[in-house]
Design a protein around this motif. Structure first.
Motif, PDB file in Angstrom:
ATOM      1  N   LYS A  89       0.850  -1.225  -0.125  1.00 19.30           N
ATOM      2  CA  LYS A  89       0.150  -0.198   0.062  1.00 19.30           C
ATOM      3  C   LYS A  89       0.900   1.178  -0.038  1.00 19.30           C
ATOM      4  O   LYS A  89       2.064   1.182   0.421  1.00 19.30           O
ATOM      5  CB  LYS A  89      -1.097   0.086   1.384  1.00 19.30           C
ATOM      6  CG  LYS A  89      -1.854  -1.200   1.299  1.00 19.30           C
ATOM      7  CD  LYS A  89      -2.829  -1.034   0.199  1.00 19.30           C
ATOM      8  CE  LYS A  89      -4.061  -2.131   0.268  1.00 19.30           C
ATOM      9  NZ  LYS A  89      -4.980  -2.426  -0.876  1.00 19.30           N
ATOM     10  N   GLN A  90       0.254   2.395  -0.556  1.00 15.39           N
ATOM     11  CA  GLN A  90       0.847   3.640  -0.673  1.00 15.39           C
ATOM     12  C   GLN A  90       0.729   4.299   0.727  1.00 15.39           C
ATOM     13  O   GLN A  90      -0.653   4.446   1.182  1.00 15.39           O
ATOM     14  CB  GLN A  90       0.434   4.506  -1.693  1.00 15.39           C
ATOM     15  CG  GLN A  90       0.800   3.899  -3.275  1.00 15.39           C
ATOM     16  CD  GLN A  90       2.333   4.119  -3.514  1.00 15.39           C
ATOM     17  OE1 GLN A  90       2.677   5.132  -3.212  1.00 15.39           O
ATOM     18  NE2 GLN A  90       2.971   3.209  -4.315  1.00 15.39           N
TER      19      GLN A  90
ATOM     20  N   TYR B  43       1.882   8.261   2.781  1.00 21.69           N
ATOM     21  CA  TYR B  43       2.337   9.684   2.556  1.00 21.69           C
ATOM     22  C   TYR B  43       3.080  10.021   3.915  1.00 21.69           C
ATOM     23  O   TYR B  43       2.920   9.776   5.045  1.00 21.69           O
ATOM     24  CB  TYR B  43       1.142  10.647   2.350  1.00 21.69           C
ATOM     25  CG  TYR B  43       0.236  10.811   3.276  1.00 21.69           C
ATOM     26  CD1 TYR B  43       0.155  11.667   4.608  1.00 21.69           C
ATOM     27  CD2 TYR B  43      -1.261   9.832   3.391  1.00 21.69           C
ATOM     28  CE1 TYR B  43      -0.884  11.771   5.366  1.00 21.69           C
ATOM     29  CE2 TYR B  43      -1.896  10.126   4.283  1.00 21.69           C
ATOM     30  CZ  TYR B  43      -1.831  10.822   5.420  1.00 21.69           C
ATOM     31  OH  TYR B  43      -2.828  11.109   6.335  1.00 21.69           O
TER      32      TYR B  43
ATOM     33  N   LYS C 163      10.628   4.204  -1.478  1.00 24.14           N
ATOM     34  CA  LYS C 163      10.302   5.658  -2.204  1.00 24.14           C
ATOM     35  C   LYS C 163      10.152   5.578  -3.675  1.00 24.14           C
ATOM     36  O   LYS C 163       9.336   6.218  -4.353  1.00 24.14           O
ATOM     37  CB  LYS C 163      11.211   6.750  -1.664  1.00 24.14           C
ATOM     38  CG  LYS C 163      10.567   8.058  -2.052  1.00 24.14           C
ATOM     39  CD  LYS C 163      11.414   9.159  -1.504  1.00 24.14           C
ATOM     40  CE  LYS C 163      10.863  10.622  -1.768  1.00 24.14           C
ATOM     41  NZ  LYS C 163      11.473  11.659  -1.125  1.00 24.14           N
TER      42      LYS C 163
ATOM     43  N   ASP D 251      11.112   3.038  -7.485  1.00 26.25           N
ATOM     44  CA  ASP D 251      10.978   1.788  -8.164  1.00 26.25           C
ATOM     45  C   ASP D 251      12.320   1.349  -8.367  1.00 26.25           C
ATOM     46  O   ASP D 251      12.983  -0.080  -8.966  1.00 26.25           O
ATOM     47  CB  ASP D 251      10.066   1.802  -9.590  1.00 26.25           C
ATOM     48  CG  ASP D 251      10.557   2.676 -10.301  1.00 26.25           C
ATOM     49  OD1 ASP D 251      11.619   3.436 -10.260  1.00 26.25           O
ATOM     50  OD2 ASP D 251      10.087   2.575 -11.514  1.00 26.25           O
TER      51      ASP D 251
ATOM     52  N   ILE E 173       9.322   1.295   4.104  1.00 21.21           N
ATOM     53  CA  ILE E 173       8.743   2.002   3.185  1.00 21.21           C
ATOM     54  C   ILE E 173       9.849   2.236   2.035  1.00 21.21           C
ATOM     55  O   ILE E 173      10.893   2.665   2.310  1.00 21.21           O
ATOM     56  CB  ILE E 173       8.037   3.327   3.631  1.00 21.21           C
ATOM     57  CG1 ILE E 173       7.284   3.146   4.650  1.00 21.21           C
ATOM     58  CG2 ILE E 173       7.535   4.069   2.305  1.00 21.21           C
ATOM     59  CD1 ILE E 173       6.797   4.348   5.257  1.00 21.21           C
TER      60      ILE E 173
ATOM     61  N   SER F 238       7.254   9.472   2.080  1.00 19.29           N
ATOM     62  CA  SER F 238       5.931   8.907   1.185  1.00 19.29           C
ATOM     63  C   SER F 238       6.594   7.666   0.370  1.00 19.29           C
ATOM     64  O   SER F 238       7.505   7.998  -0.002  1.00 19.29           O
ATOM     65  CB  SER F 238       5.153   9.925   0.366  1.00 19.29           C
ATOM     66  OG  SER F 238       4.832  11.017   0.982  1.00 19.29           O
ATOM     67  N   GLY F 239       5.629   6.592   0.147  1.00 14.92           N
ATOM     68  CA  GLY F 239       6.223   5.619  -0.695  1.00 14.92           C
ATOM     69  C   GLY F 239       5.333   4.428  -0.449  1.00 14.92           C
ATOM     70  O   GLY F 239       4.060   4.440  -0.044  1.00 14.92           O
ATOM     71  N   THR F 240       5.956   3.179  -0.850  1.00 13.85           N
ATOM     72  CA  THR F 240       5.140   1.711  -0.764  1.00 13.85           C
ATOM     73  C   THR F 240       5.638   1.031   0.119  1.00 13.85           C
ATOM     74  O   THR F 240       6.847   0.896   0.350  1.00 13.85           O
ATOM     75  CB  THR F 240       5.335   1.183  -2.309  1.00 13.85           C
ATOM     76  OG1 THR F 240       4.741   1.938  -3.252  1.00 13.85           O
ATOM     77  CG2 THR F 240       4.826  -0.123  -2.153  1.00 13.85           C
TER      78      THR F 240
END
Length: 362
Positions: A91-92, A94, A207, A209, A205, A182-184
């Motif tokens: 999930k993303q 912030y 940030k 790819d 997390i 923020s990231g995945t």
């Protein structure tokens, strides 16, 4: 006639005995003669002069994990029980988003103003309430009598109230975990109801790819690695060029091993958290001129002595050695019986015995 019959029978018997004796004699003569031995076929081996083994190069392979190049670790400031989680794997999130609430039951029967039962938090909430009441009372007194002493008392009460609120907010921040970037979410290590200790990692997390690889080495192996050293990344039996980008100066507190990071030459389109292998060349150098670096596989470990096979006059010969240090797949050795030109068997040593004829092929 009848008188000659016994004589002929005696003569025939003597002849028969003579023939048997002759046959036994011939047989014994054959048995006495040495049997011809079949010559042994030389065993093909790989050997090198020991003078060429002051250093030894070999390929080492390490399991590695694919991680994001720009990532942050979410960890706890306080210990307790995870009451809620506001994230999931993939999930993303912030920056600043509240991701988890950590609580532990204190000496209070119900949660306080901020929904926590933590004893310290509840005490600090009460301290804030008392400080606020004291400040309000000081304000009322000053409003009726604006003397210098009342003014000073009001200022002190206000500072105490603000200080109590700051302390409470700091304690609350330790109970709530927020996203630093923020990231995945690429790793999730906990679930609701888990007990956690201060500093424990909850999630990671990523940030971007872009990915890198991480693997760990021992203190001994660390000496042979350096930054910018080229490596091969093996994914699905394919090799991709890369280089070492970071070597941790301190060992992991749990494993006592050192983190090494590798950047691929080209970005890998692989999911974060998947596994790959890192392959690199390592060269060991002997610490003294009369010592040599050899593969551990060529050493025969015995109760009284350790030996290696050498080649002397095209035959296998064992010589005793002293092992000074073992590192990975190699050992540093020495022996008084090793001349610089001595041929040491490096491959095929498991097939030979003392005195076997040898054929060297390199």
């Amino acid at each position: 006639d009848l008188h000659s019959f016994p004589t002929r029978r005696s003569s025939d018997l003597r002849t028969f005995i003579g023939l048997v004796a002759f046959a036994i004699y011939n047989t014994s003569k054959k048995n006495d003669s040495p049997q011809e031995k079949t010559a042994k076929t030389p065993i093909t081996i790989n050997a090198k002069p020991i003078r060429e083994l002051h250093s030894y190069s070999y390929t080492a392979t390490y399991p590695a994990t694919i991680v994001g190049q720009n990532q942050a670790t979410i960890s706890t400031l306080a210990g307790g029980t995870i009451q809620s989680l506001n994230f999931d794997l993939g999930k993303q999130v912030y920056q600043g988003q509240r991701l988890a609430k950590i609580d532990n039951t204190g000496g209070f029967s119900a949660p306080g103003k901020f929904g926590l039962e933590n004893g310290q938090i509840r005490s600090m909430e009460l301290a804030v309430e008392n400080a606020e009441d004291t400040y309000k009372q000081a304000k009322r007194i000053y409003k009726k009598d604006n003397s210098y002493n009342n003014k000073k008392s009001k200022a002190i009460a206000k500072n105490n109230w603000l200080s109590a609120e700051a302390g409470l907010q700091s304690a609350l921040d330790s109970q709530y975990v927020s996203a630093p970037i923020s990231g995945t979410i690429v790793k999730k290590m906990v679930s609701i109801g888990d007990s956690v200790a201060p500093g424990q990692t909850l999630a990671i997390i990523s940030k971007t790819d872009k990915v890198k690889l991480e693997f760990y080495v021992s203190k001994d192996e660390l000496a042979f690695l350096k930054k910018e050293q080229p490596v091969s990344i093996i994914v699905d039996q394919q090799k991709i060029d890369g280089k070492i980008s970071l070597i941790a100066p301190e060992a992991d507190t749990m494993t006592k091993r050192f983190l090494v990071e590798v950047l691929p030459k080209d970005n890998l389109s692989l999911p974060i958290g998947s596994l790959a292998s890192v392959e690199l060349n390592i060269e060991r150098v002997a610490s003294e001129p009369n010592r040599y670096i050899v593969p551990i596989s060529i050493i025969t470990i015995g109760q009284n002595e350790n030996t290696i096979f050498t080649v002397v006059e095209d035959k296998a010969k064992k010589i005793p050695i002293v092992i000074h240090q073992i590192n990975g797949e190699t050992a540093e050795i020495s022996s008084e019986k090793l001349a610089p030109s001595t041929q040491v068997i490096l491959e095929g040593n498991k097939l030979v015995q003392e005195g076997d004829p040898i054929a060297i092929t390199n």
